[in-house]
Design a protein around this motif. Structure first.
Motif, PDB file in Angstrom:
ATOM      1  N   VAL A  49     -56.161  81.452  35.974  1.00  0.00           N
ATOM      2  CA  VAL A  49     -56.537  82.801  35.549  1.00  0.00           C
ATOM      3  C   VAL A  49     -55.378  83.775  35.729  1.00  0.00           C
ATOM      4  O   VAL A  49     -54.729  83.814  36.778  1.00  0.00           O
ATOM      5  CB  VAL A  49     -57.760  83.303  36.356  1.00  0.00           C
ATOM      6  CG1 VAL A  49     -58.090  84.745  35.970  1.00  0.00           C
ATOM      7  CG2 VAL A  49     -58.963  82.393  36.113  1.00  0.00           C
ATOM      8  N   THR A  50     -55.151  84.560  34.685  1.00  0.00           N
ATOM      9  CA  THR A  50     -54.189  85.659  34.747  1.00  0.00           C
ATOM     10  C   THR A  50     -54.889  86.938  34.330  1.00  0.00           C
ATOM     11  O   THR A  50     -55.523  86.982  33.265  1.00  0.00           O
ATOM     12  CB  THR A  50     -52.990  85.407  33.811  1.00  0.00           C
ATOM     13  OG1 THR A  50     -52.295  84.246  34.240  1.00  0.00           O
ATOM     14  CG2 THR A  50     -52.031  86.592  33.841  1.00  0.00           C
ATOM     15  N   VAL A  51     -54.820  87.955  35.177  1.00  0.00           N
ATOM     16  CA  VAL A  51     -55.400  89.259  34.847  1.00  0.00           C
ATOM     17  C   VAL A  51     -54.273  90.156  34.348  1.00  0.00           C
ATOM     18  O   VAL A  51     -53.402  90.556  35.119  1.00  0.00           O
ATOM     19  CB  VAL A  51     -56.097  89.901  36.064  1.00  0.00           C
ATOM     20  CG1 VAL A  51     -56.742  91.230  35.657  1.00  0.00           C
ATOM     21  CG2 VAL A  51     -57.143  88.958  36.640  1.00  0.00           C
ATOM     22  N   THR A  52     -54.274  90.437  33.052  1.00  0.00           N
ATOM     23  CA  THR A  52     -53.237  91.288  32.480  1.00  0.00           C
ATOM     24  C   THR A  52     -53.696  92.736  32.531  1.00  0.00           C
ATOM     25  O   THR A  52     -54.883  93.034  32.441  1.00  0.00           O
ATOM     26  CB  THR A  52     -52.937  90.896  31.027  1.00  0.00           C
ATOM     27  OG1 THR A  52     -54.098  91.135  30.231  1.00  0.00           O
ATOM     28  CG2 THR A  52     -52.545  89.430  30.928  1.00  0.00           C
ATOM     29  N   SER A  53     -52.760  93.625  32.675  1.00  0.00           N
ATOM     30  CA  SER A  53     -53.078  95.054  32.737  1.00  0.00           C
ATOM     31  C   SER A  53     -52.062  95.825  31.920  1.00  0.00           C
ATOM     32  O   SER A  53     -51.135  96.428  32.445  1.00  0.00           O
ATOM     33  CB  SER A  53     -53.072  95.541  34.187  1.00  0.00           C
ATOM     34  OG  SER A  53     -53.424  96.911  34.253  1.00  0.00           O
ATOM     35  N   LEU A 129     -52.380  71.827  31.099  1.00  0.00           N
ATOM     36  CA  LEU A 129     -53.068  72.964  31.699  1.00  0.00           C
ATOM     37  C   LEU A 129     -53.624  73.893  30.618  1.00  0.00           C
ATOM     38  O   LEU A 129     -53.086  73.969  29.523  1.00  0.00           O
ATOM     39  CB  LEU A 129     -52.103  73.773  32.581  1.00  0.00           C
ATOM     40  CG  LEU A 129     -51.627  73.138  33.889  1.00  0.00           C
ATOM     41  CD1 LEU A 129     -50.543  74.008  34.507  1.00  0.00           C
ATOM     42  CD2 LEU A 129     -52.781  72.951  34.855  1.00  0.00           C
ATOM     43  N   SER A 130     -54.691  74.568  30.946  1.00  0.00           N
ATOM     44  CA  SER A 130     -55.166  75.655  30.100  1.00  0.00           C
ATOM     45  C   SER A 130     -55.109  76.937  30.931  1.00  0.00           C
ATOM     46  O   SER A 130     -55.176  76.896  32.162  1.00  0.00           O
ATOM     47  CB  SER A 130     -56.590  75.390  29.593  1.00  0.00           C
ATOM     48  OG  SER A 130     -57.467  75.115  30.672  1.00  0.00           O
ATOM     49  N   PHE A 131     -54.970  78.047  30.242  1.00  0.00           N
ATOM     50  CA  PHE A 131     -54.819  79.328  30.921  1.00  0.00           C
ATOM     51  C   PHE A 131     -55.869  80.304  30.407  1.00  0.00           C
ATOM     52  O   PHE A 131     -56.135  80.362  29.206  1.00  0.00           O
ATOM     53  CB  PHE A 131     -53.419  79.909  30.689  1.00  0.00           C
ATOM     54  CG  PHE A 131     -52.321  79.052  31.251  1.00  0.00           C
ATOM     55  CD1 PHE A 131     -51.853  79.266  32.542  1.00  0.00           C
ATOM     56  CD2 PHE A 131     -51.773  78.020  30.507  1.00  0.00           C
ATOM     57  CE1 PHE A 131     -50.850  78.465  33.073  1.00  0.00           C
ATOM     58  CE2 PHE A 131     -50.771  77.216  31.025  1.00  0.00           C
ATOM     59  CZ  PHE A 131     -50.310  77.441  32.316  1.00  0.00           C
ATOM     60  N   TYR A 132     -56.462  81.037  31.330  1.00  0.00           N
ATOM     61  CA  TYR A 132     -57.477  82.023  30.991  1.00  0.00           C
ATOM     62  C   TYR A 132     -56.887  83.412  31.218  1.00  0.00           C
ATOM     63  O   TYR A 132     -56.476  83.731  32.332  1.00  0.00           O
ATOM     64  CB  TYR A 132     -58.715  81.831  31.872  1.00  0.00           C
ATOM     65  CG  TYR A 132     -59.824  82.824  31.625  1.00  0.00           C
ATOM     66  CD1 TYR A 132     -60.847  82.533  30.731  1.00  0.00           C
ATOM     67  CD2 TYR A 132     -59.854  84.052  32.269  1.00  0.00           C
ATOM     68  CE1 TYR A 132     -61.869  83.431  30.493  1.00  0.00           C
ATOM     69  CE2 TYR A 132     -60.858  84.966  32.043  1.00  0.00           C
ATOM     70  CZ  TYR A 132     -61.869  84.655  31.148  1.00  0.00           C
ATOM     71  OH  TYR A 132     -62.859  85.552  30.908  1.00  0.00           O
ATOM     72  N   TYR A 133     -56.833  84.205  30.161  1.00  0.00           N
ATOM     73  CA  TYR A 133     -56.254  85.547  30.245  1.00  0.00           C
ATOM     74  C   TYR A 133     -57.361  86.598  30.204  1.00  0.00           C
ATOM     75  O   TYR A 133     -58.068  86.725  29.196  1.00  0.00           O
ATOM     76  CB  TYR A 133     -55.261  85.778  29.105  1.00  0.00           C
ATOM     77  CG  TYR A 133     -54.044  84.889  29.179  1.00  0.00           C
ATOM     78  CD1 TYR A 133     -53.007  85.181  30.054  1.00  0.00           C
ATOM     79  CD2 TYR A 133     -53.944  83.748  28.388  1.00  0.00           C
ATOM     80  CE1 TYR A 133     -51.887  84.357  30.152  1.00  0.00           C
ATOM     81  CE2 TYR A 133     -52.832  82.917  28.474  1.00  0.00           C
ATOM     82  CZ  TYR A 133     -51.816  83.231  29.360  1.00  0.00           C
ATOM     83  OH  TYR A 133     -50.717  82.417  29.445  1.00  0.00           O
TER      84      TYR A 133
END
Length: 237
Positions: A49-53, A129-133
């Protein structure tokens, strides 16, 4: 100032407005470039998980400065209760989610199934890998859960004619305060600022993702108010 000079200035202003509208439309379209379908979100529980801002991106499409529930209600074009359907579609910076509407609390809908462009997505490009944004704290709706959603119509340039699909398409009003799972038992947790390495499984069941205590407190306050009204909110506009 001569008349010819005034005309030139007037034409420049018109062209500038048109260019801004076109650029906005192109940005919207590029954000929704189609990629790959998927169904159950839990299949990707190991996604990092990546939380973008990106405040500049977020402020174009969403309002995260909502003061209270009344303002949330007033600014929404449509307020509904509904359940996400399959299949969903991964897009660039968004996820296309059909929604089966159970109750319309505000606005009018011609159909019982509408489209939601959710501001989070899963990146399938890596084989390992999969990434969740998560865009500014938003979490995708979970399958088989009912939600109350505060929505706004899909933004388009003035004069643009929407297709039938675009007419039934919406964005959440806010990435933080526009989506509430009905009957949520989530007590509220902030994500650790010390750890940047966690998976979707670690936050499954969360309502939003934030490291800010004030944002979390406001969200829980809004949710509690909605629960007190049994989600049958009806405020004068």
């Amino acid at each position: 100032m001569s008349i010819s000079k005034r005309k030139k200035i007037y034409l420049i202003l018109i062209v500038s407005v048109m260019l801004v509208s076109v650029l906005t439309a192109l940005l919207t379209k590029s954000s929704f470039a189609s990629n790959e379908e998927f169904n159950d979100l839990s299949e990707y529980e190991d996604a990092l998980v990546t939380v973008t801002s990106n405040d500049s991106f977020t402020s174009i499409y969403f309002n995260n400065n909502i003061k209270d529930v009344k303002e949330l209600w007033q600014q929404a074009d449509t307020v509904v209760r509904g359940v996400p359907l399959e299949p969903r579609k991964h897009l660039h910076q968004a996820t296309f989610t059909p929604l089966q509407v159970s109750i319309v609390l505000k606005g009018e809908l011609k159909e019982n199934v509408i489209n939601i462009y959710e501001p989070s997505d899963i990146d399938f490009t890596s084989q390992k890998l999969s990434f969740y944004y998560s865009r500014s704290g938003y979490l995708l709706m979970e399958n088989d859960r009912e939600y109350i959603l505060f929505l706004k119509k899909l933004p388009v340039p003035e004069g643009y004619e929407k297709s039938e699909e675009e007419e039934r398409s919406y964005l959440p009003l806010s990435t933080l305060y526009a989506k509430y799972p009905v009957g949520s038992t989530w007590e509220g947790d902030i994500i650790s600022s010390e750890s940047s390495d966690f998976t979707l499984k670690d936050v499954y069941g969360y309502d939003i993702l934030t490291r800010d205590d004030q944002i979390l407190s406001k969200y829980l306050d809004f949710r509690n108010q909605l629960e007190q009204h049994d989600y049958q909110l009806n405020m004068s506009e």
